[in-house]
Write an enzyme that holds these catalytic residues in place. Structure first.
Site, short mmCIF file in Angstrom:
data_model
loop_
_atom_site.label_atom_id
_atom_site.label_comp_id
_atom_site.label_asym_id
_atom_site.label_seq_id
_atom_site.Cartn_x
_atom_site.Cartn_y
_atom_site.Cartn_z
CE1 TYR A 53 -0.06 -0.90 23.16
CE2 TYR A 53 0.21 -3.01 22.08
CZ TYR A 53 -0.31 -2.25 23.11
OH TYR A 53 -1.07 -2.84 24.08
CD GLU A 73 3.20 12.52 -1.81
OE1 GLU A 73 3.10 13.48 -1.02
OE2 GLU A 73 2.46 12.37 -2.79
CE LYS A 98 -2.02 18.86 4.84
NZ LYS A 98 -1.11 19.52 3.88
N1 LIG Z 1 0.35 14.03 -3.38
C1 LIG Z 1 0.23 15.19 -2.66
N2 LIG Z 1 -0.57 16.16 -3.10
C2 LIG Z 1 -0.68 17.29 -2.38
C3 LIG Z 1 0.01 17.46 -1.17
C4 LIG Z 1 0.85 16.41 -0.73
O1 LIG Z 1 1.51 16.47 0.33
N3 LIG Z 1 0.94 15.28 -1.50
N4 LIG Z 1 -0.16 18.62 -0.45
C5 LIG Z 1 -0.96 19.57 -0.86
C6 LIG Z 1 -1.22 20.73 0.01
O2 LIG Z 1 -0.29 20.88 1.04
C7 LIG Z 1 -2.65 20.57 0.52
O3 LIG Z 1 -2.67 19.52 1.50
C8 LIG Z 1 -3.23 21.80 1.09
O4 LIG Z 1 -4.62 21.65 1.21
C9 LIG Z 1 -1.67 19.53 -2.12
N5 LIG Z 1 -1.48 18.28 -2.84
#
Ligand SMILES: Nc1nc2c(c(=O)[nH]1)N=C([C@H](O)[C@@H](O)CO)CN2
Length: 122
Positions: A53, A73, A98
């Site tokens: 790990y 994703e 995130k």
């Molecule tokens: N399903 C997702 N939705 C969103 C993403 C993502 O990566 N996958 N990213 C954003 C923007 O980058 C956001 O994180 C900024 O605040 C928005 N929606």
């Protein structure tokens, strides 16, 4: 099915769909369940017979450094492919968060499962 775990691994990377996100590094957190039969390592008390790990965590930090995806994703999918190919992981569950992306939420992100579960003979 046995798993090696990595939980709440903190990563920094360039990630995001908006212009302002392309010039900053943001924090992601990662939870991983990596399928492996731990019995050979346990029988011989031998790190070389299991998934390390520490080595995997280091590889993931390098992956985060090297890439600048738009979507969580894409990060999750590409990382899953890497872990299965480089470390021979047959099945994994990966949760990528995130924190701070949506201020009203503790975190947003994705969870994926890839590969085949191999139920071990007892
Ligand atoms: N399903 C997702 N939705 C969103 C993403 C993502 O990566 N996958 N990213 C954003 C923007 O980058 C956001 O994180 C900024 O605040 C928005 N929606």
């Amino acid at each position: 099915m046995d798993c090696v775990l990595i939980e709440s691994l903190e990563l920094e990377t360039v990630i995001g769909v908006y212009d302002w996100e392309r010039s900053i590094r943001q924090r992601l957190t990662l939870d991983l369940e990596l399928a492996t039969d731990i019995r050979p390592a346990a029988a011989d008390d031998d790190l070389t017979k299991t998934l390390d790990y520490a080595a995997i965590s280091q590889r993931i930090a390098g992956f985060a450094d090297e890439h600048d995806f738009a979507l969580v994703e894409t990060f999750a999918e590409r990382l899953a492919q890497l872990l299965m190919e480089e470390f021979g992981v047959p099945w994994l569950r990966l949760t990528l968060r995130k924190p701070g992306a949506v201020p009203a939420a503790a975190a947003v992100g994705v969870r994926i499962e890839r590969g085949k579960r191999q139920e071990s003979a007892r």
